[in-house]
Scaffold this motif. Structure first.
Motif, PDB file in Angstrom:
ATOM      1  N   LYS A   8     -60.143  53.992 -12.374  1.00  0.00           N
ATOM      2  CA  LYS A   8     -59.512  54.311 -13.589  1.00  0.00           C
ATOM      3  C   LYS A   8     -58.322  53.714 -13.820  1.00  0.00           C
ATOM      4  O   LYS A   8     -57.378  53.247 -12.751  1.00  0.00           O
ATOM      5  N   VAL A   9     -58.034  53.140 -14.899  1.00  0.00           N
ATOM      6  CA  VAL A   9     -56.628  52.418 -15.159  1.00  0.00           C
ATOM      7  C   VAL A   9     -55.731  53.437 -15.546  1.00  0.00           C
ATOM      8  O   VAL A   9     -56.047  53.958 -16.510  1.00  0.00           O
ATOM      9  N   ALA A  10     -54.517  53.287 -14.785  1.00  0.00           N
ATOM     10  CA  ALA A  10     -53.563  54.532 -15.086  1.00  0.00           C
ATOM     11  C   ALA A  10     -52.159  53.778 -15.381  1.00  0.00           C
ATOM     12  O   ALA A  10     -51.673  52.925 -14.409  1.00  0.00           O
ATOM     13  N   VAL A  11     -51.656  54.125 -16.261  1.00  0.00           N
ATOM     14  CA  VAL A  11     -50.431  53.693 -17.040  1.00  0.00           C
ATOM     15  C   VAL A  11     -49.426  54.740 -16.406  1.00  0.00           C
ATOM     16  O   VAL A  11     -49.382  55.993 -17.103  1.00  0.00           O
ATOM     17  N   VAL A  12     -48.403  54.597 -15.714  1.00  0.00           N
ATOM     18  CA  VAL A  12     -47.133  55.465 -15.617  1.00  0.00           C
ATOM     19  C   VAL A  12     -45.859  54.877 -16.024  1.00  0.00           C
ATOM     20  O   VAL A  12     -45.201  54.170 -15.387  1.00  0.00           O
ATOM     21  N   ARG A  73     -45.430  46.559 -24.766  1.00  0.00           N
ATOM     22  CA  ARG A  73     -45.277  45.453 -23.599  1.00  0.00           C
ATOM     23  C   ARG A  73     -46.265  46.132 -22.393  1.00  0.00           C
ATOM     24  O   ARG A  73     -46.831  45.397 -21.725  1.00  0.00           O
ATOM     25  N   ILE A  74     -45.734  47.522 -22.200  1.00  0.00           N
ATOM     26  CA  ILE A  74     -46.375  48.125 -21.025  1.00  0.00           C
ATOM     27  C   ILE A  74     -48.021  48.223 -21.356  1.00  0.00           C
ATOM     28  O   ILE A  74     -48.597  48.039 -20.188  1.00  0.00           O
ATOM     29  N   THR A  75     -48.384  48.605 -22.263  1.00  0.00           N
ATOM     30  CA  THR A  75     -49.790  48.908 -22.413  1.00  0.00           C
ATOM     31  C   THR A  75     -50.667  47.688 -22.496  1.00  0.00           C
ATOM     32  O   THR A  75     -51.685  47.372 -22.045  1.00  0.00           O
ATOM     33  N   GLY A  76     -49.940  46.749 -22.948  1.00  0.00           N
ATOM     34  CA  GLY A  76     -50.449  45.305 -23.012  1.00  0.00           C
ATOM     35  C   GLY A  76     -50.702  44.567 -21.537  1.00  0.00           C
ATOM     36  O   GLY A  76     -51.634  43.895 -21.636  1.00  0.00           O
ATOM     37  N   ALA A  77     -49.593  44.744 -20.827  1.00  0.00           N
ATOM     38  CA  ALA A  77     -49.755  44.452 -19.429  1.00  0.00           C
ATOM     39  C   ALA A  77     -51.169  44.979 -18.787  1.00  0.00           C
ATOM     40  O   ALA A  77     -51.809  44.474 -18.004  1.00  0.00           O
ATOM     41  N   ALA A  78     -51.361  46.446 -19.220  1.00  0.00           N
ATOM     42  CA  ALA A  78     -52.731  47.137 -18.678  1.00  0.00           C
ATOM     43  C   ALA A  78     -54.032  46.590 -19.101  1.00  0.00           C
ATOM     44  O   ALA A  78     -54.716  46.165 -18.375  1.00  0.00           O
ATOM     45  N   VAL A 123     -39.571  62.028 -27.401  1.00  0.00           N
ATOM     46  CA  VAL A 123     -40.522  62.215 -28.136  1.00  0.00           C
ATOM     47  C   VAL A 123     -41.231  60.942 -28.616  1.00  0.00           C
ATOM     48  O   VAL A 123     -42.469  60.514 -28.365  1.00  0.00           O
ATOM     49  N   MET A 124     -40.468  60.032 -29.053  1.00  0.00           N
ATOM     50  CA  MET A 124     -40.899  58.793 -29.676  1.00  0.00           C
ATOM     51  C   MET A 124     -41.581  57.889 -28.602  1.00  0.00           C
ATOM     52  O   MET A 124     -42.436  57.207 -28.818  1.00  0.00           O
ATOM     53  N   SER A 125     -40.901  57.948 -27.403  1.00  0.00           N
ATOM     54  CA  SER A 125     -41.497  57.304 -25.972  1.00  0.00           C
ATOM     55  C   SER A 125     -43.013  57.723 -26.110  1.00  0.00           C
ATOM     56  O   SER A 125     -44.161  56.871 -25.881  1.00  0.00           O
ATOM     57  N   VAL A 126     -43.300  58.892 -26.192  1.00  0.00           N
ATOM     58  CA  VAL A 126     -44.799  59.471 -25.807  1.00  0.00           C
ATOM     59  C   VAL A 126     -45.378  59.048 -27.222  1.00  0.00           C
ATOM     60  O   VAL A 126     -46.581  58.743 -27.131  1.00  0.00           O
ATOM     61  N   VAL A 127     -44.860  59.171 -28.451  1.00  0.00           N
ATOM     62  CA  VAL A 127     -45.625  58.794 -29.679  1.00  0.00           C
ATOM     63  C   VAL A 127     -45.968  57.363 -29.406  1.00  0.00           C
ATOM     64  O   VAL A 127     -47.268  56.822 -29.801  1.00  0.00           O
ATOM     65  N   TYR A 128     -45.164  56.336 -29.198  1.00  0.00           N
ATOM     66  CA  TYR A 128     -45.446  54.962 -29.077  1.00  0.00           C
ATOM     67  C   TYR A 128     -46.649  54.760 -28.091  1.00  0.00           C
ATOM     68  O   TYR A 128     -47.498  53.883 -28.524  1.00  0.00           O
ATOM     69  N   LEU A 129     -46.550  55.260 -26.941  1.00  0.00           N
ATOM     70  CA  LEU A 129     -47.320  54.741 -25.935  1.00  0.00           C
ATOM     71  C   LEU A 129     -48.792  55.546 -26.046  1.00  0.00           C
ATOM     72  O   LEU A 129     -49.849  54.963 -25.968  1.00  0.00           O
ATOM     73  N   THR A 130     -48.833  56.761 -26.682  1.00  0.00           N
ATOM     74  CA  THR A 130     -49.827  57.429 -27.171  1.00  0.00           C
ATOM     75  C   THR A 130     -50.861  56.612 -28.173  1.00  0.00           C
ATOM     76  O   THR A 130     -52.026  56.544 -27.982  1.00  0.00           O
ATOM     77  N   ARG A 131     -50.106  56.336 -29.134  1.00  0.00           N
ATOM     78  CA  ARG A 131     -50.888  55.290 -30.138  1.00  0.00           C
ATOM     79  C   ARG A 131     -51.596  54.005 -29.596  1.00  0.00           C
ATOM     80  O   ARG A 131     -52.627  53.879 -30.315  1.00  0.00           O
ATOM     81  N   GLU A 132     -50.651  53.722 -28.562  1.00  0.00           N
ATOM     82  CA  GLU A 132     -51.425  52.400 -27.982  1.00  0.00           C
ATOM     83  C   GLU A 132     -52.553  52.626 -27.202  1.00  0.00           C
ATOM     84  O   GLU A 132     -53.674  51.998 -27.195  1.00  0.00           O
ATOM     85  N   VAL A 133     -52.844  53.927 -26.475  1.00  0.00           N
ATOM     86  CA  VAL A 133     -54.029  54.046 -25.604  1.00  0.00           C
ATOM     87  C   VAL A 133     -54.954  55.094 -26.097  1.00  0.00           C
ATOM     88  O   VAL A 133     -56.053  54.804 -25.726  1.00  0.00           O
ATOM     89  N   LEU A 134     -54.816  55.825 -27.103  1.00  0.00           N
ATOM     90  CA  LEU A 134     -55.543  56.727 -27.817  1.00  0.00           C
ATOM     91  C   LEU A 134     -56.876  56.333 -28.329  1.00  0.00           C
ATOM     92  O   LEU A 134     -57.958  56.921 -27.932  1.00  0.00           O
ATOM     93  N   PRO A 135     -56.935  55.091 -29.077  1.00  0.00           N
ATOM     94  CA  PRO A 135     -58.045  54.729 -29.663  1.00  0.00           C
ATOM     95  C   PRO A 135     -59.054  54.350 -28.590  1.00  0.00           C
ATOM     96  O   PRO A 135     -60.384  54.748 -28.719  1.00  0.00           O
ATOM     97  N   ALA A 136     -58.791  53.427 -27.533  1.00  0.00           N
ATOM     98  CA  ALA A 136     -59.807  53.314 -26.486  1.00  0.00           C
ATOM     99  C   ALA A 136     -60.306  54.560 -25.753  1.00  0.00           C
ATOM    100  O   ALA A 136     -61.526  54.697 -25.183  1.00  0.00           O
ATOM    101  N   MET A 137     -59.511  55.620 -25.616  1.00  0.00           N
ATOM    102  CA  MET A 137     -59.776  56.654 -24.815  1.00  0.00           C
ATOM    103  C   MET A 137     -60.757  57.302 -25.779  1.00  0.00           C
ATOM    104  O   MET A 137     -61.683  58.003 -25.154  1.00  0.00           O
ATOM    105  N   ARG A 138     -60.654  57.581 -26.974  1.00  0.00           N
ATOM    106  CA  ARG A 138     -61.620  58.102 -27.946  1.00  0.00           C
ATOM    107  C   ARG A 138     -62.855  57.247 -28.074  1.00  0.00           C
ATOM    108  O   ARG A 138     -64.026  58.050 -27.802  1.00  0.00           O
ATOM    109  N   SER A 139     -62.911  56.059 -28.032  1.00  0.00           N
ATOM    110  CA  SER A 139     -64.057  55.259 -27.852  1.00  0.00           C
ATOM    111  C   SER A 139     -64.904  55.550 -26.437  1.00  0.00           C
ATOM    112  O   SER A 139     -66.053  55.549 -26.439  1.00  0.00           O
TER     113      SER A 139
END
Length: 264
Positions: A8-12, A73-78, A123-139
């Protein structure tokens, strides 16, 4: 117990020090490919090296998760290193009281900008990061969202910075909503409310000299008689992010050594 995290790919985000480092290491030990971030290059590199020395797979990113570009930048690196993230853990940076100005403590010492700054951090850190990863998780119809919060959400007190105490509740509510929206896609969303843990942040709090309760006071208040260890945070986080916890979602789980005395 096989947690089902192999490959699994995990972003921390915020995974280079303290409890964040404990989470990064625990996920890597379970076979996840970890992308950890932090604001300090030395801490990021040290945690990556420790994971690799233990046989794990990890890369590090120096970025500020509280701004959209940093989150990207974080999610892009993943994506570039391992592919779309399956797991997102957000361990947002918190404010430390200031000895000279007493900033962050007490309503009169908190400016409008203070509240906005903490909202962006938590709050916004969670919002920003979640927006980046959620579409692929849903897929993929599989995903784990985990916020690292604080027991101060449950029992606010004056020894915590007021904006942080109040804003953390908003993040727990956001995770609850995300759990409701994304449950049908095999995605869980939870919060771990931390108590006193040994970390760089807790040491900064004690050194701030602004009335923060001492380590000795906490030890007397804790039924287990000691502060938590980052590896103990890592163990719980790894389980919450695992296949074994597919039925656990929308929860705020306290990990505080029994410090909080309320039943719920």
């Amino acid at each position: 117990m096989d947690l089902g995290l192999q490959g699994k790919v995990a972003v921390v985000a915020g995974g280079s020090r303290g409890c964040g480092r404990g989470i990064s290491q625990a996920l890597a030990q379970e076979g996840a490919k970890v992308v950890l971030s932090g604001r300090h290059r030395e801490a990021v590199d040290a945690t990556v090296q420790a994971i690799r020395a233990d046989g794990g797979t990890a890369i590090g990113v120096v970025a500020d998760m509280t701004v959209k570009e940093g989150a990207q930048r974080i999610t892009g690196a993943a994506h570039e290193a391992y592919g779309a993230p399956d797991i997102l853990v957000v361990n947002s940076p918190g404010p430390v009281p200031d000895r000279a100005t007493n900033r962050w403590r007490g309503f009169e010492n908190c400016s409008d900008d203070d509240f906005v700054e903490v909202h962006r951090s938590f709050v916004m850190s969670v919002v920003y990061l979640t927006r980046e990863v959620l579409p692929a998780m849903r897929s993929k119809r599989w995903g784990r969202l985990l916020n690292i919060g604080s027991i101060a959400m449950k029992t606010p007190h004056l020894d915590d910075p007021m904006p942080a105490t109040n804003t953390r509740v908003a993040v727990a509510a956001l995770m609850k909503t995300l759990s409701q929206e994304n449950g049908p896609y095999g995605i869980t969303a939870n919060t771990i409310a931390t108590g006193p843990f040994e970390s760089e942040l807790s040491r900064d709090y004690r050194a701030s000299g602004t009335g923060v309760k001492t380590e000795e006071w906490y030890r007397k208040m804790l039924p287990v008689g000691r502060w938590g260890r980052p590896d103990e945070m890592g163990a719980l986080a790894a389980f919450v992010c695992s296949q074994c916890a597919a039925f656990l979602t929308g929860e705020t789980i306290r990990l505080d050594g029994g410090y909080t005395k309320s039943l719920f």
